[in-house]
Design a protein around this motif. Structure first.
Motif, short mmCIF file in Angstrom:
data_model
loop_
_atom_site.label_atom_id
_atom_site.label_comp_id
_atom_site.label_asym_id
_atom_site.label_seq_id
_atom_site.Cartn_x
_atom_site.Cartn_y
_atom_site.Cartn_z
N THR A 748 0.85 -1.19 0.00
CA THR A 748 0.00 0.00 0.00
C THR A 748 0.89 1.24 0.00
N ASP A 750 1.15 3.24 2.43
CA ASP A 750 1.42 3.58 3.83
C ASP A 750 2.35 2.53 4.44
N ALA A 753 2.27 1.64 8.35
CA ALA A 753 1.11 1.02 8.99
C ALA A 753 1.42 -0.41 9.39
N ASP A 756 0.48 -3.20 5.84
CA ASP A 756 0.91 -2.35 4.72
C ASP A 756 0.88 -3.07 3.39
N PRO A 798 -5.66 3.57 2.20
CA PRO A 798 -4.72 3.11 3.22
C PRO A 798 -3.95 4.29 3.82
N TYR A 800 -3.59 5.04 7.27
CA TYR A 800 -3.55 4.75 8.70
C TYR A 800 -2.63 5.73 9.44
N ASP A 806 -7.55 2.84 7.78
CA ASP A 806 -7.29 2.11 6.54
C ASP A 806 -8.60 1.46 6.14
#
Length: 826
Positions: A748, A750, A753, A756, A798, A800, A806
């Motif tokens: 993702t 992020d 996170a 991920d 996503p 977060y 997310d």
């Protein structure tokens, strides 16, 4: 078996040209026809079908995409092409389903009704909230670049073609990743038509109709096609009861073909597609009450008198809502020195909650979502997406002489969107809503596009030299006063954008047949882009709240102006080893315009620069005799990007925007293999596999990290399809089709996170077609998609680390149904 074999041949007969997929498959002028000074017969395939290698072999297919007759296997470029029949066999009824059919192609979605195409790691620009940025992968309808998404497109199509690598030295818009082309069927000079009714689960019902009418033999023909479809959504909110993710459309096309002389042909298409759907059923995957959103300064008197820090962090969720500082709410702390002082004291122990939610409420929302599964969600307001797309296109060809043809494509396109999104499903602190403040409600986003393309095609030196010279112009504006209202952390903002984009280009292409076995081809293009964008952010009272990050002032509108230009070019060498094998090597230079991020979070991010790519590709196309006919097409590529454009959702002036940034350098490399084998006269098997290694060379925030695969791009994809003719006689045919596709795990956007990635998944579809089942001209079919009812993610938000949540968009569950078709004529 002939009917079954024709379907497989039609899929390949639509393939484009070499070097850059340089010409659209719709270019139907063969060498012999030009020599005679005549245009091809309207309605015929892009090329002619030669005899197959044997009665049970893989057919040789003659195409004319490079302005001369040549076998499909002689075209030196990586292309995946699907005929209209193949799209039906594989259950492709909406744009996002194309991800299952082609190597190196992926589609990512924030919104169920939008589709972001990625090819070889390169993806879409941003069209959201009124701002517009160019895409790395252009989509075309009837040779005109336009945004294509959702349903209401896949009826009466001749083909869909996926071109890999930079495009633009011979047609249309310049891109760095590739192009996806949608070509509708042309009118013919036969009286024919059909009507098909389908029904399935989730109350799916659809009617498609086609009527082709010859008005004047060999001179005028008219074709009507339409689709009416309804299907309930499959993601239900436990709070509102709404079924999100419905699929409803009303669409039609009218095509008029005129041939006043044997040297002139003109086709005009009027198309319309209206979609009125419940919005996207986003599902909460994770929640982060500790996402940092800034800090609140503490008055000095409180620092000294109560020993408080100089600033208290603002978090997405904390025990004390920040609203406790200004209003008395249930649950706010109270104290002898006033509620505001008590709130400061409480906030010092854990920060202030900007969302008004506590950490326990974040945890409870995730636990509740996990308990109800991914086919229900926590949306607290009805969501919808309404889109109206329509246009008129004219394509005219004139044979000026036996060796020179003039071609012109002119089009007007319009697109309007209205939507409500609840992107923080279950947390209720980030959503956008209708009506906004625009002057044309209910639509909050629009695109008006005019494009003009002219080409001169010819041959020299006894047909050993072929050339194309062309000009492309595109002008795009919103067409409405765009504005949308969004609520983020309890603060409402109204964001209005206006843009004006103009793109002009000159291009040329030359092919030189050095020997019968060796050929060189190359092209050059120069593009000028002129861009303009304004942004205004106001509160509900109409007061400007937007900071011009260039000067620090409150200002509406903020204006961005910039010009971008660049040359692009390509060269390809190919060598044939007899009639059965071809090797090629290509170099291509690609370019994508820079643009603006308005409203901008910082002065440095208000604009972003152009993106360029140096693309190197080698390939092999070969037919083999291994006891049965075998065809293998292999391509390997190495792409070196500079200024690669990466997107990341951020908060700017109270509005959630997709921020575009240049990520320095990146290298994408990989390969694709497509295989077809015919073990017997009644059985054909095909398959594909692709590998992609796409990594940034420099860090750009969380959007791109060194050594990390670019977000939403699987390293591995694979698929297989098979068709078996149970029987095929003059009285009817019964054919079973099935296909599998595998998409590997993706990262993702992020990386910080705890979750991920999106997991890998496998999809399995099947279909049974019975032609002339009840009587001649009456066909029956049964179909099922996602047979194993796989739960797989196709996109989402996503964010977060940045915004505390997310949310994921899941693909369609198992769908099944049946259809009956009545047809007459050919």
């Amino acid at each position: 078996m002939k009917r079954f074999q024709r379907r497989r041949l039609a899929a390949a007969a639509i393939v484009l040209s070499a070097g850059q997929g340089e010409a659209l498959a719709q270019d139907r002028t063969t060498t012999s026809q030009v020599t005679e000074g005549q245009l091809p017969v309207p309605g015929q395939a892009p090329g002619t079908l030669a005899q197959s290698n044997s009665d049970d072999g893989l057919a040789d297919i003659v195409v004319t995409a490079r302005r001369r007759e040549e076998r499909l296997q002689d075209v030196p470029v990586a292309i995946t092409a699907l005929s209209g029949d193949e799209l039906t066999e594989r259950g492709v009824v909406s744009t996002e389903a194309l991800r299952q059919t082609a190597p190196a192609l992926n589609i990512y979605q924030n919104n169920r009704q939008e589709a972001g195409f990625y090819i070889r790691g390169q993806g879409p620009g941003i069209v959201g909230g009124g701002a517009r940025n160019f895409t790395s992968v252009a989509t075309y309808f009837a040779e005109v670049p336009t945004t294509i998404a959702g349903s209401g497109v896949f009826f009466d199509l001749a083909n869909v073609q996926v071109l890999k690598g930079p495009q633009g030295t011979l047609f249309g818009r310049n891109t760095t990743g590739g192009a996806v082309l949608f070509e509708p069927n042309r009118p013919t000079f036969d009286l024919e038509g059909s009507i098909k009714g389908s029904y399935g689960n989730y109350d799916y019902h659809e009617v498609e109709g086609i009527l082709n009418v010859p008005i004047v033999d060999d001179r005028i023909a008219l074709r009507f096609a339409g689709s009416y479809s309804r299907r309930k959504g499959f993601t239900r909110s436990i709070y509102t009861g709404q079924r999100a993710d419905s699929r409803n459309h009303d669409a039609f096309r009218v095509s008029l073909l005129l041939r006043p002389t044997d040297r002139i042909e003109s086709r005009t298409i009027v198309d319309y597609n209206y979609r009125d759907n419940t919005g996207s059923g986003l599902v909460l995957r994770a929640a982060n009450p500790n996402a940092p959103l800034g800090s609140l300064p503490v008055p000095e008197v409180l620092q000294q008198g109560f020993g408080l820090p100089a600033a208290i962090p603002l978090l997405t969720g904390a025990p004390t809502p920040i609203a406790c500082l200004s209003v008395e709410l249930p649950g706010c702390p109270t104290g002898p020195f006033g509620n505001a002082v008590a709130a400061f004291l409480a906030g010092a122990n854990g920060g202030f909650s900007l969302s008004g939610l506590t950490p326990q409420q974040f945890n409870d929302a995730v636990a509740l979502q996990e308990s109800i599964g991914v086919r229900r969600n926590l949306a607290r307001r009805p969501v919808y997406n309404r889109n109206k797309a329509y246009g008129i296109t004219n394509r005219t060809e004139v044979a000026l002489s036996d060796t020179i043809t003039f071609k012109n494509i002119i089009a007007l396109r319009r697109n309007r969107t209205a939507e409500v999104n609840d992107i923080a499903s279950g947390l209720d602190y980030a959503y956008s809503e209708y009506p906004g403040t625009g002057s044309h409600p209910p639509y909050v986003r629009g695109v008006n596009q005019f494009s003009e393309e002219a080409q001169l095609q010819g041959k020299l030196a006894n047909d050993r030299l072929a050339y194309v010279l062309g000009f492309y112009h595109e002008q795009t504006k919103p067409g409405i006063d765009q504005s949308y209202r969004s609520v983020t952390f309890g603060a409402a903002t109204n964001t209005a954008n206006y843009f004006s984009d103009k793109s002009d280009a000159l291009f040329g292409h030359l092919e030189w047949k050095v020997t019968d076995a060796f050929q060189l081809s190359g092209g050059f293009r120069y593009t000028w882009d002129k861009r303009y964008l304004t942004s205004s952010v106001t509160d509900d009272a109409g007061n400007c709240t937007q900071v011009n990050t260039a000067n620090g002032l409150i200002e509406c509108p903020v204006v961005g102006r910039a010009n971008f230009e660049a040359p692009t070019y390509d060269i390809t060498a190919q060598y044939t080893f007899g009639p059965q094998a071809l090797v090629y090597a290509a170099y291509r230079r690609g370019y994508k315009s820079g643009g603006f991020n308005l409203p901008a979070p910082t002065a440095e991010t208000a604009t972003f620069g152009k993106e360029t790519v140096d693309d190197f590709e080698i390939g092999l196309k070969a037919d083999w005799d291994v006891g049965v006919p075998l065809r293998t097409n292999l391509s390997l590529f190495y792409d070196k990007y500079k200024g690669i454009q990466i997107t990341l959702p951020v908060l700017a002036n109270g509005s959630l925007i997709n921020l575009v940034q240049n990520a320095g350098e990146a290298t994408n490399k990989g390969g694709e293999l497509e295989v077809s084998i015919k073990p017997s006269a009644v059985f054909t098997v095909g398959g594909f596999a692709s590998f992609l290694d796409a990594k940034c060379a420099t860090d750009v925030g969380t959007a791109c990290r060194v050594g990390r695969q670019i977000a939403f791009q699987p390293r591995w994809k694979a698929g297989m399809n098979a068709q078996y003719a149970i029987f095929d006689t003059a009285d009817g045919a019964l054919t079973f089709s099935t296909d599998f596709s595998y998409t590997g795990q993706v990262t993702t956007s992020d990386p910080d996170a705890p979750i991920d990635t999106y997991p890998s998944y496998t999809l399995w579809n099947a279909r049974l077609d019975w032609e002339n089942a009840l009587a001649r001209g009456i066909d029956l079919a049964a179909f099922v998609t996602n047979i194993t009812n796989e739960k797989y993610i196709v996109g989402g938000y996503p964010i977060y680390s940045a915004f505390g949540f997310d949310t994921a968009l899941y693909g369609e569950p198992r769908m099944f149904g049946a259809s009956v078709r009545f047809r007459f004529g050919n």
